[in-house]
Design a protein around this motif. Structure first.
Motif, PDB file in Angstrom:
ATOM      1  N   TYR A 224     -15.235 -19.343  -0.383  1.00  0.00           N
ATOM      2  CA  TYR A 224     -14.835 -18.487   0.742  1.00  0.00           C
ATOM      3  C   TYR A 224     -14.092 -17.232   0.271  1.00  0.00           C
ATOM      4  O   TYR A 224     -14.414 -16.110   0.697  1.00  0.00           O
ATOM      5  CB  TYR A 224     -13.977 -19.302   1.713  1.00  0.00           C
ATOM      6  N   THR A 236     -18.580 -17.290   5.891  1.00  0.00           N
ATOM      7  CA  THR A 236     -17.420 -17.596   6.735  1.00  0.00           C
ATOM      8  C   THR A 236     -17.767 -18.746   7.682  1.00  0.00           C
ATOM      9  O   THR A 236     -18.913 -19.200   7.722  1.00  0.00           O
ATOM     10  CB  THR A 236     -16.962 -16.347   7.525  1.00  0.00           C
ATOM     11  N   SER A 237     -16.771 -19.198   8.446  1.00  0.00           N
ATOM     12  CA  SER A 237     -16.977 -20.428   9.228  1.00  0.00           C
ATOM     13  C   SER A 237     -17.743 -20.211  10.529  1.00  0.00           C
ATOM     14  O   SER A 237     -18.372 -21.132  11.041  1.00  0.00           O
ATOM     15  CB  SER A 237     -15.623 -21.056   9.560  1.00  0.00           C
ATOM     16  N   GLY A 238     -17.643 -19.016  11.104  1.00  0.00           N
ATOM     17  CA  GLY A 238     -18.261 -18.798  12.424  1.00  0.00           C
ATOM     18  C   GLY A 238     -17.550 -19.576  13.526  1.00  0.00           C
ATOM     19  O   GLY A 238     -18.085 -19.720  14.626  1.00  0.00           O
ATOM     20  N   LEU A 239     -16.333 -20.035  13.261  1.00  0.00           N
ATOM     21  CA  LEU A 239     -15.645 -20.875  14.257  1.00  0.00           C
ATOM     22  C   LEU A 239     -14.887 -20.071  15.318  1.00  0.00           C
ATOM     23  O   LEU A 239     -14.337 -20.650  16.256  1.00  0.00           O
ATOM     24  CB  LEU A 239     -14.691 -21.847  13.552  1.00  0.00           C
ATOM     25  N   SER A 240     -14.850 -18.742  15.167  1.00  0.00           N
ATOM     26  CA  SER A 240     -14.103 -17.958  16.164  1.00  0.00           C
ATOM     27  C   SER A 240     -14.671 -18.163  17.566  1.00  0.00           C
ATOM     28  O   SER A 240     -13.925 -18.121  18.547  1.00  0.00           O
ATOM     29  CB  SER A 240     -14.131 -16.469  15.801  1.00  0.00           C
ATOM     30  N   GLU A 274      -6.381 -16.852   6.922  1.00  0.00           N
ATOM     31  CA  GLU A 274      -7.152 -16.149   7.951  1.00  0.00           C
ATOM     32  C   GLU A 274      -6.927 -16.789   9.317  1.00  0.00           C
ATOM     33  O   GLU A 274      -6.771 -16.108  10.326  1.00  0.00           O
ATOM     34  CB  GLU A 274      -8.652 -16.153   7.611  1.00  0.00           C
ATOM     35  N   ASN A 342     -16.503  -9.745  10.009  1.00  0.00           N
ATOM     36  CA  ASN A 342     -15.168  -9.127  10.007  1.00  0.00           C
ATOM     37  C   ASN A 342     -15.153  -7.790   9.266  1.00  0.00           C
ATOM     38  O   ASN A 342     -14.514  -6.840   9.715  1.00  0.00           O
ATOM     39  CB  ASN A 342     -14.144 -10.090   9.390  1.00  0.00           C
ATOM     40  N   ARG A 345     -16.469  -5.285  11.542  1.00  0.00           N
ATOM     41  CA  ARG A 345     -15.520  -4.929  12.614  1.00  0.00           C
ATOM     42  C   ARG A 345     -14.517  -3.887  12.099  1.00  0.00           C
ATOM     43  O   ARG A 345     -14.174  -2.935  12.800  1.00  0.00           O
ATOM     44  CB  ARG A 345     -14.767  -6.175  13.112  1.00  0.00           C
ATOM     45  N   ASP A 373     -17.367 -14.155  20.843  1.00  0.00           N
ATOM     46  CA  ASP A 373     -16.109 -14.775  20.391  1.00  0.00           C
ATOM     47  C   ASP A 373     -14.911 -13.944  20.849  1.00  0.00           C
ATOM     48  O   ASP A 373     -13.824 -14.048  20.270  1.00  0.00           O
ATOM     49  CB  ASP A 373     -16.090 -14.970  18.867  1.00  0.00           C
ATOM     50  N   ASP A 375     -11.694 -12.493  21.999  1.00  0.00           N
ATOM     51  CA  ASP A 375     -10.378 -13.116  22.150  1.00  0.00           C
ATOM     52  C   ASP A 375      -9.395 -11.976  22.376  1.00  0.00           C
ATOM     53  O   ASP A 375      -9.314 -11.058  21.557  1.00  0.00           O
ATOM     54  CB  ASP A 375     -10.043 -13.864  20.850  1.00  0.00           C
ATOM     55  N   ASN A 379      -8.595  -9.426  19.266  1.00  0.00           N
ATOM     56  CA  ASN A 379      -9.310  -8.173  19.466  1.00  0.00           C
ATOM     57  C   ASN A 379      -8.357  -6.983  19.515  1.00  0.00           C
ATOM     58  O   ASN A 379      -8.536  -5.988  18.816  1.00  0.00           O
ATOM     59  CB  ASN A 379     -10.126  -8.280  20.759  1.00  0.00           C
TER      60      ASN A 379
HETATM   61  C1  FAD Z   1     -11.600  -4.497  15.503  1.00  0.00           C
HETATM   62  C2  FAD Z   1     -11.560  -6.002  15.375  1.00  0.00           C
HETATM   63  C3  FAD Z   1     -11.822  -6.793  16.494  1.00  0.00           C
HETATM   64  C4  FAD Z   1     -11.781  -8.195  16.400  1.00  0.00           C
HETATM   65  N1  FAD Z   1     -12.030  -8.934  17.522  1.00  0.00           N
HETATM   66  C5  FAD Z   1     -11.953 -10.284  17.475  1.00  0.00           C
HETATM   67  C6  FAD Z   1     -12.205 -11.070  18.636  1.00  0.00           C
HETATM   68  O1  FAD Z   1     -12.454 -10.566  19.741  1.00  0.00           O
HETATM   69  N2  FAD Z   1     -12.164 -12.431  18.513  1.00  0.00           N
HETATM   70  C7  FAD Z   1     -11.855 -13.036  17.315  1.00  0.00           C
HETATM   71  O2  FAD Z   1     -11.811 -14.269  17.266  1.00  0.00           O
HETATM   72  N3  FAD Z   1     -11.585 -12.310  16.224  1.00  0.00           N
HETATM   73  C8  FAD Z   1     -11.642 -10.953  16.249  1.00  0.00           C
HETATM   74  N4  FAD Z   1     -11.410 -10.225  15.111  1.00  0.00           N
HETATM   75  C9  FAD Z   1     -11.007 -10.917  13.877  1.00  0.00           C
HETATM   76  C10 FAD Z   1     -12.146 -11.375  12.944  1.00  0.00           C
HETATM   77  O3  FAD Z   1     -13.056 -10.333  12.725  1.00  0.00           O
HETATM   78  C11 FAD Z   1     -12.894 -12.599  13.465  1.00  0.00           C
HETATM   79  O4  FAD Z   1     -11.964 -13.599  13.840  1.00  0.00           O
HETATM   80  C12 FAD Z   1     -13.839 -13.184  12.415  1.00  0.00           C
HETATM   81  O5  FAD Z   1     -14.803 -12.217  12.039  1.00  0.00           O
HETATM   82  C13 FAD Z   1     -14.514 -14.416  12.987  1.00  0.00           C
HETATM   83  O6  FAD Z   1     -15.478 -14.934  12.094  1.00  0.00           O
HETATM   84  P1  FAD Z   1     -15.312 -16.380  11.474  1.00  0.00           P
HETATM   85  O7  FAD Z   1     -14.975 -17.362  12.534  1.00  0.00           O
HETATM   86  O8  FAD Z   1     -16.540 -16.629  10.666  1.00  0.00           O
HETATM   87  O9  FAD Z   1     -14.043 -16.183  10.552  1.00  0.00           O
HETATM   88  P2  FAD Z   1     -13.523 -16.964   9.267  1.00  0.00           P
HETATM   89  O10 FAD Z   1     -13.507 -16.002   8.138  1.00  0.00           O
HETATM   90  O11 FAD Z   1     -14.255 -18.231   9.071  1.00  0.00           O
HETATM   91  O12 FAD Z   1     -12.004 -17.231   9.628  1.00  0.00           O
HETATM   92  C14 FAD Z   1     -11.560 -18.441  10.269  1.00  0.00           C
HETATM   93  C15 FAD Z   1     -10.827 -18.117  11.541  1.00  0.00           C
HETATM   94  O13 FAD Z   1      -9.657 -17.360  11.251  1.00  0.00           O
HETATM   95  C16 FAD Z   1      -9.395 -16.448  12.314  1.00  0.00           C
HETATM   96  N5  FAD Z   1      -9.435 -15.076  11.798  1.00  0.00           N
HETATM   97  C17 FAD Z   1     -10.081 -14.631  10.698  1.00  0.00           C
HETATM   98  N6  FAD Z   1      -9.838 -13.313  10.525  1.00  0.00           N
HETATM   99  C18 FAD Z   1      -9.039 -12.923  11.542  1.00  0.00           C
HETATM  100  C19 FAD Z   1      -8.439 -11.680  11.923  1.00  0.00           C
HETATM  101  N7  FAD Z   1      -8.599 -10.563  11.206  1.00  0.00           N
HETATM  102  N8  FAD Z   1      -7.691 -11.656  13.045  1.00  0.00           N
HETATM  103  C20 FAD Z   1      -7.489 -12.770  13.785  1.00  0.00           C
HETATM  104  N9  FAD Z   1      -8.017 -13.979  13.464  1.00  0.00           N
HETATM  105  C21 FAD Z   1      -8.782 -14.041  12.361  1.00  0.00           C
HETATM  106  C22 FAD Z   1     -10.499 -16.640  13.344  1.00  0.00           C
HETATM  107  O14 FAD Z   1     -10.029 -17.521  14.329  1.00  0.00           O
HETATM  108  C23 FAD Z   1     -11.604 -17.266  12.510  1.00  0.00           C
HETATM  109  O15 FAD Z   1     -12.497 -18.043  13.276  1.00  0.00           O
HETATM  110  C24 FAD Z   1     -11.459  -8.807  15.171  1.00  0.00           C
HETATM  111  C25 FAD Z   1     -11.210  -8.007  14.043  1.00  0.00           C
HETATM  112  C26 FAD Z   1     -11.266  -6.631  14.143  1.00  0.00           C
HETATM  113  C27 FAD Z   1     -10.998  -5.785  12.919  1.00  0.00           C
END
Ligand code: FAD
Length: 473
Positions: A224, A236-240, A274, A342, A345, A373, A375, A379
């Motif tokens: 990771y 990544t996990s896609g768990l958001s 994260e 991410n 984003r 996703d 939030d 966000n």
């Molecule tokens: C402009 C912008 C907007 C975003 N909007 C959202 C949104 O609406 N909803 C959302 O869930 N996340 C948001 N994020 C954060 C992040 O991009 C996503 O959580 C992440 O891409 C989700 O993919 P994953 O579950 O595979 O993450 P993984 O890399 O597998 O991470 C595990 C978990 O950690 C948390 N996490 C990881 N990175 C962040 C971060 N930077 N901020 C907060 N939590 C994080 C999430 O809950 C995620 O599911 C945003 C980031 C940016 C820069």
């Protein structure tokens, strides 16, 4: 005769059986349990994709409860009158729920709690949707954190209670109260054609989330830290997405990954960190709710952002036609999948707010309409971080270069190929599909010439920095 009186469990964004403190506590009373989901005014402002996804989640959870022999009642209306009516109909003496932290939800829940207490109903709220309650992680002086690293250093050492099991049984009432029509509500959404486009990418329901967590820990966690920034890699996990609807709890994820961290599995610490970014976002939303709607640093109100949502640059950004391949690929990924990596984003948010000098709230609105996703806390924090006006933000003068970022994080061009069809003789299916997915009114075709940059990296950077240097604050 309290022993026979049912307990109402007010289900919100906690669409799961396991690690659901309100549901478990209700089951443990030994009394019958009436789970209810209320479509109230707090849902009115939801964007198209998250609204549609929430409805699917509620329907799915209703089916899960049905398989246990229970039900999910569904009612439309404001929460307090709905709960009062349900108490009167069923003779329930208790109403339980897991806490929510959006300022509108806090205001609603506080009113519901005091009004129910006033009619001698026991109203209890439980911590179920965060690892740490927002007031639990405190600075040495007893205040809240504005910067992530010390928040993380403090939080990682705090005790986290064990994951709770799903209730063994949920006793049913002698008579189920009537439900409004969940199916009719769920099929009323604003996604139209979009629903069929995004549906294949969903991760829906508690079981799917648990399988994903397991597969992620078995197959991806090890690498990771190395791979998480490469948008073409499934790293990544896609768990958001299930986190946003409470189909999995952050504590379930934390406890699983924490064990692996302690066993020395590579990537586990980075992953936990994260996950704690999400906690930090909720911490900030709780202590400074204006993060959702206003520049966190008020001095940024004087900055000359573009606030015209119909500006041609903003339209090009939304349509993935800025001429910056990384930005366009990510915006197209968002449109087709309801998700965005991410790194994408960060790049699209930086390009919109810095190169295009556009108010971050315009981007926030677009994301809140498109992301499955979505939030509110993560966000808003993400946007304010990228724009430079938030707490612990990327400084405004640090401008991401979308060209060098693409070379670094997509060295083989896989991500670009996945989403940009123009000029690619063997355009990928997904890249071509984008043109089928978008509205006809956009008048775009895969055979078009790929556009020149609406604002070049150099010009955009210079313009943003000069506005920053001559700012009045
Ligand atoms: C402009 C912008 C907007 C975003 N909007 C959202 C949104 O609406 N909803 C959302 O869930 N996340 C948001 N994020 C954060 C992040 O991009 C996503 O959580 C992440 O891409 C989700 O993919 P994953 O579950 O595979 O993450 P993984 O890399 O597998 O991470 C595990 C978990 O950690 C948390 N996490 C990881 N990175 C962040 C971060 N930077 N901020 C907060 N939590 C994080 C999430 O809950 C995620 O599911 C945003 C980031 C940016 C820069």
């Amino acid at each position: 005769m309290t022993a026979r009186k049912p307990v109402i469990v007010w289900i919100r964004r906690d669409l799961r059986l396991a690690d659901n403190p309100a549901l478990l506590e209700a089951a443990r009373t030994g009394r019958s349990v009436i789970p209810v989901f209320i479509a109230d005014g707090t849902l009115a402002g939801l964007g198209a994709a998250p609204e549609w996804r929430l409805k699917l989640g509620v329907q799915h959870f209703a089916e899960t409860l049905r398989r246990t022999g229970s039900r999910l009642l569904f009612r439309q209306g404001e929460a307090l009158p709905v709960l009062r009516a349900l108490v009167a109909e069923t003779g329930a003496t208790d109403v339980y729920w897991n806490r929510a932290y959006h300022p509108d939800e806090i205001a609603r829940d506080s009113e519901v709690k005091s009004e129910l207490k006033a009619i001698e109903i026991t109203a209890k709220s439980f911590p179920g949707n965060l690892i740490f309650e927002p007031w639990q992680v405190q600075t040495g002086a007893g205040g809240f954190y504005r910067v992530f690293t010390p928040f993380w250093k403090n939080a990682r050492g705090l005790p986290v209670s064990d994951v709770m099991p799903a209730p063994q049984t949920l006793r049913v009432p002698d008579h189920w109260p009537a439900s409004d029509n969940l199916a009719a509500w769920a099929s009323r959404h604003r996604m139209n054609r979009g629903a069929a486009i995004v549906a294949p990418y969903l991760l829906l329901g508690e079981q799917a989330a648990q399988h994903r967590l397991q597969a992620f820990c078995d197959e991806r966690l090890q690498d990771y830290a190395r791979d998480r920034d490469f948008p073409a890699k499934p790293a990544t996990s896609g768990l958001s997405e299930p986190l946003a609807y409470g189909e999995i709890s952050p504590r379930q994820i934390w406890q699983r990954a924490k064990v692996l961290w302690e066993q020395g599995v590579g990537g586990a610490e980075t992953f936990l960190k994260e996950l704690v970014w999400r906690e930090f976002a909720y911490h900030l939303m709780y202590h400074t709710p204006h993060i959702l709607t206003r520049n966190w640093r008020a001095e940024w109100d004087a900055f000359p952002w573009n606030t015209d949502e119909n500006h041609p640059h903003v339209i090009a950004w939304k349509q993935g036609r800025t001429g910056m391949p990384f930005v366009d690929a990510a915006m197209r990924e968002l449109y087709v999948t309801g998700r965005m990596h991410n790194r994408g984003r960060m790049i699209v948010a930086s390009y919109l707010t810095k190169h295009l000098m556009t108010d971050w709230r315009i981007g926030q609105r677009w994301f809140s309409d498109c992301l499955t996703d979505w939030d509110p806390a993560s966000n808003a924090m993400g946007w304010q971080w990228a724009a430079g006006c938030g707490p612990d933000a990327a400084p405004y003068f640090r401008v991401f270069n979308p060209e060098t970022q693409l070379q670094k994080f997509d060295p083989g061009g896989t991500y670009r190929h996945a989403w940009i069809a123009e000029g690619d003789l063997c355009a990928s299916e997904t890249a071509q599909y984008y043109f089928k997915a978008i509205p006809r009114s956009w008048h775009l075709q895969a055979g078009n010439t790929y556009p020149a940059p609406v604002v070049t990296v150099k010009d955009g950077r210079e313009r943003a920095l000069s506005a920053y240097e001559t700012r009045s604050f």
